[in-house]
Structures are given as C-alpha cells and as structure tokens.
Design a protein around this motif. Structure first.
Motif, short mmCIF file in Angstrom:
data_model
loop_
_atom_site.label_atom_id
_atom_site.label_comp_id
_atom_site.label_asym_id
_atom_site.label_seq_id
_atom_site.Cartn_x
_atom_site.Cartn_y
_atom_site.Cartn_z
N PHE A 109 0.82 -1.23 0.00
CA PHE A 109 0.00 0.00 0.00
C PHE A 109 0.85 1.27 0.00
CE2 PHE A 109 -1.95 3.46 2.48
CZ PHE A 109 -3.06 3.73 1.68
N ASN A 110 1.86 1.35 0.87
CA ASN A 110 2.66 2.57 0.98
C ASN A 110 3.39 2.89 -0.32
OD1 ASN A 110 1.92 3.06 3.64
ND2 ASN A 110 3.62 1.86 4.47
N ASN A 111 3.95 1.88 -0.95
CA ASN A 111 4.64 2.08 -2.22
C ASN A 111 3.66 2.50 -3.31
OD1 ASN A 111 7.12 1.85 -3.89
ND2 ASN A 111 5.96 0.23 -4.90
N TRP A 112 2.49 1.84 -3.33
CA TRP A 112 1.43 2.18 -4.30
C TRP A 112 0.97 3.62 -4.12
CZ3 TRP A 112 -3.71 3.39 -2.99
CH2 TRP A 112 -4.59 3.52 -4.06
N LEU A 113 0.75 4.02 -2.87
CA LEU A 113 0.27 5.37 -2.59
C LEU A 113 1.29 6.42 -3.02
CD1 LEU A 113 -1.84 7.27 -1.39
CD2 LEU A 113 -0.81 6.89 0.86
N ARG A 114 2.55 6.16 -2.79
CA ARG A 114 3.61 7.10 -3.18
C ARG A 114 3.59 7.32 -4.69
NH1 ARG A 114 7.23 4.75 -0.82
NH2 ARG A 114 8.15 3.51 -2.48
N ASN A 115 3.47 6.25 -5.46
CA ASN A 115 3.43 6.38 -6.91
C ASN A 115 2.11 6.98 -7.40
OD1 ASN A 115 5.95 5.01 -8.25
ND2 ASN A 115 5.39 3.68 -6.53
N LEU A 116 1.03 6.66 -6.70
CA LEU A 116 -0.25 7.25 -7.05
C LEU A 116 -0.21 8.77 -6.90
CD1 LEU A 116 -3.32 6.91 -7.74
CD2 LEU A 116 -3.72 6.81 -5.27
N ARG A 117 0.39 9.23 -5.81
CA ARG A 117 0.49 10.68 -5.59
C ARG A 117 1.32 11.36 -6.68
NH1 ARG A 117 -1.53 12.58 -0.90
NH2 ARG A 117 -1.90 11.11 0.81
N ILE A 118 2.35 10.68 -7.15
CA ILE A 118 3.16 11.24 -8.25
C ILE A 118 2.27 11.48 -9.47
CG2 ILE A 118 5.01 10.72 -9.89
CD1 ILE A 118 6.41 9.17 -7.63
N ILE A 119 1.45 10.50 -9.77
CA ILE A 119 0.57 10.61 -10.94
C ILE A 119 -0.48 11.70 -10.73
CG2 ILE A 119 -1.19 9.40 -12.29
CD1 ILE A 119 0.37 6.82 -11.73
N LEU A 120 -1.13 11.67 -9.57
CA LEU A 120 -2.21 12.64 -9.32
C LEU A 120 -1.66 14.06 -9.22
CD1 LEU A 120 -4.53 10.72 -6.81
CD2 LEU A 120 -4.58 10.77 -9.31
N ASN A 121 -0.45 14.21 -8.68
CA ASN A 121 0.17 15.54 -8.62
C ASN A 121 0.46 16.06 -10.03
OD1 ASN A 121 0.24 16.14 -5.85
ND2 ASN A 121 2.04 14.84 -5.54
N SER A 122 0.87 15.17 -10.91
CA SER A 122 1.14 15.59 -12.28
C SER A 122 -0.13 16.04 -12.98
CB SER A 122 1.79 14.45 -13.08
OG SER A 122 0.85 13.43 -13.39
N GLU A 123 -1.26 15.48 -12.54
CA GLU A 123 -2.56 15.84 -13.10
C GLU A 123 -3.23 16.96 -12.30
OE1 GLU A 123 -4.24 13.99 -15.85
OE2 GLU A 123 -2.12 13.50 -16.13
N LYS A 124 -2.59 17.38 -11.20
CA LYS A 124 -3.10 18.44 -10.33
C LYS A 124 -4.46 18.11 -9.72
CE LYS A 124 -0.54 22.01 -12.81
NZ LYS A 124 -0.59 23.29 -13.57
N VAL A 125 -4.63 16.84 -9.33
CA VAL A 125 -5.89 16.42 -8.71
C VAL A 125 -5.66 15.67 -7.40
CG1 VAL A 125 -7.08 16.29 -10.94
CG2 VAL A 125 -5.97 14.23 -10.02
N ALA A 126 -4.43 15.68 -6.87
CA ALA A 126 -4.13 14.91 -5.66
C ALA A 126 -4.92 15.39 -4.45
CB ALA A 126 -2.63 14.95 -5.36
N TYR A 127 -5.40 16.63 -4.49
CA TYR A 127 -6.12 17.18 -3.33
C TYR A 127 -7.37 16.39 -2.99
CZ TYR A 127 -9.50 19.32 -6.56
OH TYR A 127 -10.48 19.54 -7.52
N VAL A 128 -7.96 15.68 -3.96
CA VAL A 128 -9.21 14.96 -3.68
C VAL A 128 -8.99 13.76 -2.78
CG1 VAL A 128 -10.26 15.72 -5.86
CG2 VAL A 128 -9.06 13.52 -5.76
N LEU A 129 -7.74 13.31 -2.61
CA LEU A 129 -7.49 12.19 -1.71
C LEU A 129 -7.78 12.56 -0.26
CD1 LEU A 129 -4.10 10.78 -3.08
CD2 LEU A 129 -6.41 9.90 -3.49
N GLU A 130 -7.52 13.80 0.10
CA GLU A 130 -7.72 14.26 1.48
C GLU A 130 -9.09 14.92 1.67
OE1 GLU A 130 -4.56 14.70 0.09
OE2 GLU A 130 -3.92 12.99 1.30
N ALA A 131 -9.68 15.37 0.61
CA ALA A 131 -10.93 16.13 0.72
C ALA A 131 -12.05 15.45 -0.05
CB ALA A 131 -10.72 17.55 0.19
N PRO A 132 -13.17 15.19 0.61
CA PRO A 132 -14.29 14.55 -0.08
C PRO A 132 -14.98 15.52 -1.01
CG PRO A 132 -14.94 15.17 2.13
CD PRO A 132 -13.46 15.46 2.01
#
Length: 216
Positions: free
Chosen positions: A20-43
């Motif tokens: 999970f931790n490794n997956w989440l780290r790479n997921l954030r890289i992708i979502l940050n590149s798309e500028k949508v990572a904020y939705v992980l913390e905010a509903p």
C-alpha cells in the motif's frame, strides 16, 4: 507526464494489499502531475443549493471531474479483488479511508474530531485555507457517517476564528440567516480582506501624519 509513462507506473505498482505505501507514493506522483491529488484528502463537496453562484458551480463541477479522474487511476492500479471491493464507492477520499482503516474507522473518526474541535486560526493569518481545511474535515466525517447538525458545523468554524472576527460573528448571529459552508467561507474571506484593506489605509494615514509632524 505522458499517458504511456502513467500506464507504466500504474502497471508496475499495482496495489495488491501489502504494498500500500509504495502504491500510494506512486499514485500521488501521478495525481500531482494531473493536479488532482487534493481529492485524496478532501471529499466531494455537498450538493449545491439552488441559489449557488456561478463560481460555486464551477468549483463543484471541477471537483467532480478531478475526483472521477483520481478514482479511475486508483481503481485501474488495483488488483481485481480490490477493484470489486471499492468500485462502488463515491469518492477517492472514501476509497482512501477504507484502504487505510478498513471497517475499523473509529480511529480515523477520533483523529478527525480531535483536529476539528481544536483548530484555531491565528490572528493576522488568511482565513481561506483555514476554513477550507475545516470544511474538508467535516466532509470526511460525513463520509464516515458522522453527520453533525449544520448549526454545529457553522459554530465550530465561527468559534475557531480569532478576536478580530468578533464583529463578523456578532453580525452573523444577529442576522440568523442560514448559509452553506461555502457561502460562510466566502463571507469570512471578504471580512478578512476588508479588514486588511482598512488597516492598510490606517497605516498610510499614520505614516503621512508622522511625516507632517516631523516637518512642523
């Protein structure tokens, strides 16, 4: 970031559970590149009221689009078992909470409540980010089926404001006009900006008076 690179990152880091931790780290890289990572913390925001402003509608629609994109990446990078388990969840934030805490969400509820009830805005700091964080926590509690009366949500935000907001709080309570959290946030920001503007004018006047007195 190219689509081919995104697909390679997803394929090379498929979530199977223990990673999970490794997956989440790479997921954030992708979502940050798309500028949508904020939705992980905010509903997702609550449904818009009938009298929502064009700006509120624009923010709401963008949030929905960004959340859909994030959920798509999340589900696409899971194994089949986890996909079935999470595919009917309504938001990226809901998926994230379930992956982190599973069915035992009491720990997350406690952490969110503790943070919400103790948040305070320091005098002189901008209010927009503060109110947004509190609104996001309230939304996450809704995701966990902790729904407070709207009046309590409003009072928690008002009580977190510093003494300089006392005129705003007094006026708000006297008017007794119910507002959505989004509208309340906008009004708090307007009050803060107006206060900054008036303080700036006072500083200019004081500086001008000081120069005049020195010349005399």
């Amino acid at each position: 970031m190219s689509n081919n690179l995104l697909l390679r990152i997803l394929n090379d880091n498929e979530l199977i559970g223990p990673n999970f931790n490794n997956w989440l780290r790479n997921l954030r890289i992708i979502l940050n590149s798309e500028k949508v990572a904020y939705v992980l913390e905010a509903p997702l925001p609550l449904s818009l009221p009938p009298d929502a402003t064009p700006q509120e509608k624009e923010v709401f629609n963008k949030w929905q689009e960004d959340d859909l994109r994030a959920r798509t990446y999340m589900l696409a990078s899971m194994n089949a078992k986890l996909q079935v388990e999470h595919e009917k969840m309504e938001s990226a934030n809901e998926i994230m909470i379930h992956l982190q805490y599973g069915e035992n969400s009491e720990v997350k509820q406690y952490e969110l409540c503790l943070k919400l009830f103790t948040m305070r805005l320091r005098d002189g700091l901008a209010s927009d980010d503060h109110v947004m964080k509190m609104s996001n926590i309230i939304g996450q509690l809704h995701t966990l089926e902790i729904v407070m009366p709207h009046s309590l949500e409003v009072n928690l935000i008002l009580q977190s404001l510093p003494p300089s907001f006392k005129p705003f709080i007094t006026t708000y309570n006297l008017n007794r006009i119910e507002r959505t959290l989004a509208k309340l946030s906008n009004e708090i920001q307007q009050f803060y900006k107006q206060g900054r503007k008036e303080k700036g004018q006072e500083d200019v006047f004081a500086a001008s008076s000081s120069k005049t007195n020195k010349k005399q």
